[in-house]
Design a protein around this motif. Sequence first.
Motif, mmCIF file in Angstrom:
data_model
loop_
_atom_site.group_PDB
_atom_site.id
_atom_site.type_symbol
_atom_site.label_atom_id
_atom_site.label_comp_id
_atom_site.label_asym_id
_atom_site.label_seq_id
_atom_site.Cartn_x
_atom_site.Cartn_y
_atom_site.Cartn_z
ATOM 1 N N LEU A 28 0.826 -1.212 0.000
ATOM 2 C CA LEU A 28 0.000 0.000 0.000
ATOM 3 C C LEU A 28 0.859 1.260 0.000
ATOM 4 C CD1 LEU A 28 -3.039 -0.465 2.417
ATOM 5 C CD2 LEU A 28 -3.056 -0.236 -0.057
ATOM 6 N N GLN A 29 1.904 1.247 0.780
ATOM 7 C CA GLN A 29 2.749 2.427 0.891
ATOM 8 C C GLN A 29 3.425 2.786 -0.419
ATOM 9 O OE1 GLN A 29 5.208 1.075 4.085
ATOM 10 N NE2 GLN A 29 3.895 1.899 5.689
ATOM 11 N N ARG A 80 -5.981 -1.500 -3.846
ATOM 12 C CA ARG A 80 -6.200 -1.032 -2.475
ATOM 13 C C ARG A 80 -7.323 -1.813 -1.803
ATOM 14 N NH1 ARG A 80 -4.415 3.611 -4.964
ATOM 15 N NH2 ARG A 80 -2.940 4.893 -3.754
ATOM 16 N N SER A 122 -3.530 5.809 2.553
ATOM 17 C CA SER A 122 -3.622 5.329 1.172
ATOM 18 C C SER A 122 -4.939 5.728 0.520
ATOM 19 C CB SER A 122 -3.463 3.810 1.152
ATOM 20 O OG SER A 122 -3.515 3.328 -0.164
#
Length: 1022
Positions: free
Chosen positions: A282-283, A294, A326
């Motif tokens: 996600l990062q 996501r 996110s």
Amino acid sequence: MAPVGSTKRSSPRRKANHPLPRQEQELELNNLDVGILGEYLNVNPPWEDMVVNKIKNMLVTEQGLVLDTICLFLEKHSQFWEKQEVSFRDASVQKLLEFLSLDPRKATDKAFFFHLYGMILRECPSVEQVQSHLASLLDLSHQHARQREGIALAVGLASTKHLEEVWALLEHLGRTKFLRSAVMSEDSQAESSLRWKWVSSTSLLCYGQIAKHTKEQILPWVDNIASRMVYYFSCGPCDEILKSSFLSAAILLTRSLQAEYGSQRYKFTQIPELILCLLNILQKEPNSLTTFLRQKVILVIVGLSNLRPRFKPLLKSQVLKTCLQSVYMLPPSKDLKEDLLSVEQAPNTTLLYKKTVRALDLLLQNFISENPSMDEVCFLLQHIEHWLKSDKIHERSRAVQSTYLLLQYVVDSLKLAKEAVPSMLGHQIGVLTLLWREKDKITQQHSHFCVYLLMELVFQQKGKLVESAQWSKMKHFESNVFREWEMKLYYLVKVFKEDLTVAQHTQLILTLVHNLSTCNHLRCDLAAKLLLMICVEPGFRKEQVAELLQGLFQELPNIHLKNVQQTISQATLALGIQHIQEVVEVILSLCQPSERWILPLWKALAANYHVAREVITLLYIRLRLRPPRSLLQSTYRARLVSLMALGTIYELLYTKEYRDTVCWAFSGILLGLLTELYYLLEMGLVQGMFDYQEDDLGSKPLGPCRICMEALKGLFWTNEYWEVFADVKLIQGWELFGQLETFPRGVTLLARAMAHYNCEIKAVMGQALISLKSNEERDNIVGICIIIEFLNSPDASHYVSWKTMYNSLNLGLSSRNQMVRAMSLKGLSSTLMRPKKERATVREGAIFLFGDVIHYGGKKLQQSLKDLASQAAVPLLLNMADPCQEVAMKAKFTFLRCAILLKWEFRKELFGKLAWGQGLGAANDIFVYMLESNVGNYQQFLSQALMCLDSSHTTVKLAAMKFIGALLQDYFNDLCLYLRKNDVISLKKCLEALRHDTDSRTRNFYLNCWNDAVELSYYVQD
């Protein structure tokens, strides 16, 4: 808009028809497209059962031949795998399809051959053959995604009955990769890294397929599978291939664990590491929304969070921070649509965003479902808070909506544990309340609902089933009309005070304080308005004062808006009106008095003169809190209460808002500063005493002794008694205060200058007498030095009674200090201590002697004696009012002698009134006899009476006023004839001088006579 409140507890919104979070997330997770061979994922092909029966009927050697045929076919045509389907013919393959009674067109389906390969391995009873053909399978090319997916599918099918063999082979593959990468040169490593990246992807997919196909066997192997997945993900380059493979494997693993009932009783160890890998994905995801990645990651995390053990707070916090960031940081919706225009076959942007946001909502709801408590609610809101305070409107809007849906779910679907409600809830209510003025109406509405829902949870925790009157009224107000908006806030403040705990209410207040310096003007104005309403509301709790003032002090340097600064002043004053003692104590403790930002708080308290006086009084009291030398440690000294009070008094002396209050408290401050200076000298706190440049206006005194000394000087300078300051300065008297030995001499010189310039003698004398009664020697010393010097003033007897002075000096004789005893004895021997005996005797003798001179002067000097008698008539008349009977009698006797000498007309009647007359009637008759016997001498009598207005004897002065008033009242017409313009001018000047006299009787005399004097000036002619 919020509905009209009722007496029943009602939720201020419609209930949502969502399934429970656990059910919904499982449904969503099962519907995710993991991209692995489409139709072979969740549905068994219709031909599978038939083919399985034929495979089981084969001999082991026949199965081996079929496996060899398929493997050779797959290897031979590997270059065509980038295409979905290929068109080619192979005789052995056609023969195999005929043998299995399958459609020949299957020869063009790549996925079919991997599926068939895996089925044969699964049904093969020979372990050696399974191991051999698994090895052959893994030796195939891994270049294309469809190849890797196919290999993984075959391995997964094989693991159904040969799990240990499959695991061993994958372990061997992993070690081979590690060993090769360790021994190869850099050039060789670069050449083969690409192949091993593909192999890593295949391995990840294999572990996912193993988890999918082993079902009830999966639990003992989960931690091993997860650890291998983490290993491959961590060691490889985090590109799209590896990321996609890892996520697919994670989805399959999570699905399998959700389907396995026993997983709820199993304790897993590798879940946190798996979660960290997902968060890493996600990062590194770009800040755009073109795929469902996501949603997939968040749903997998939700699924894994249901397993045991539950996430530890640190891991949960990492999950929340990463997932919220996110999603919330995605561009606004209109920009998301623009991003999708550049992506081929992109999904619908609205659907994509909704599913992503819904996954986030499920994550939040899943966490609160695991731990249904107010602590968990606050924990979740704590992570959303950053986004509620974002500078970007769309981020705030998303955060508020998530909060609203979370709280709506809690109120509708959960029953929270009965426990102490955390204080942090007050802070979070404050954050949401400050969004009530958002420009975006939807966000504004959601923030209203969030506060309503949180308060409903508070009511539930307290067991309240009926709304309070204020809460019901507050929910009625939805108009933007200013007055209604004000009333809504008023009721809201009432509810907060009644239903929040002290700790929660304090956190709410601090939240408002910290938002006073925000750049968002709407939020800042609302915070200021609410803060003022809370402080003004009666019953503000004492225990909240300290934290509120500390918060205000910290924010003051960052606040530049005038209206907010004014609000802080009003709030501080409101606190001072209710809890002045606590307010003064807190402000004293905040910082050094010379700190720039502390002064506005003191100034705020000066807006109310009652509060200002209490401030000075409390500072004076704390100035006297002087610990003994044994407690004056270096660390303690810096925060000594008396020193903080001293520094504050010094600052307030030069603050115009306190000018009148300092003047009111002049005597107390003077005695307090003198005794404080003596104390500091005793304690040896003389640093900086003599290295301070007095004429350097830019410098500030540093040492406590110097501060006290400058405060003492400033007390006279700022109260317009500069003559006293200058007098002492010119005789170098201030230097005497620098040492204990010369300190009493300094006080004496200062008192002498004060007496000379009539500087607050009455008030200072009163304070000095109080000091003489103190148990502290330093108070006795200062008090006696002032008293003895004031006794030399002729006005001292006017300010204190002889009895009071005698008792005080007599008390000084028993002091432990030798100097105090000696000076008290000296005071008792002063002539002022015998006023009724000595001074009255002097006056009596003088008057009697004058009478003898008049009577026995002889005929030779008779004319001169007549002139003297005429000049003395009025003073003698006025001295008849002397409180000493002997003086009054001698005045009457001498007055009669003057009347006889001057041959007044009514001498006999005058004698009768002087001898036996009493009261106002007799005094009036004497006045009439005098005036009627001296027609034409009015100017002389008026002049003599005006001179007596300056008398230091109060009785003479008052008698002169009565004489002048009677003259103006009863002989006005005669005065018009016999006075001249200059006489009237003199009269008006004397009256004007009495206009601002401190004695009310004197001011009343001025008011009563002034109009007569003005009128007289119109009639008198030169």
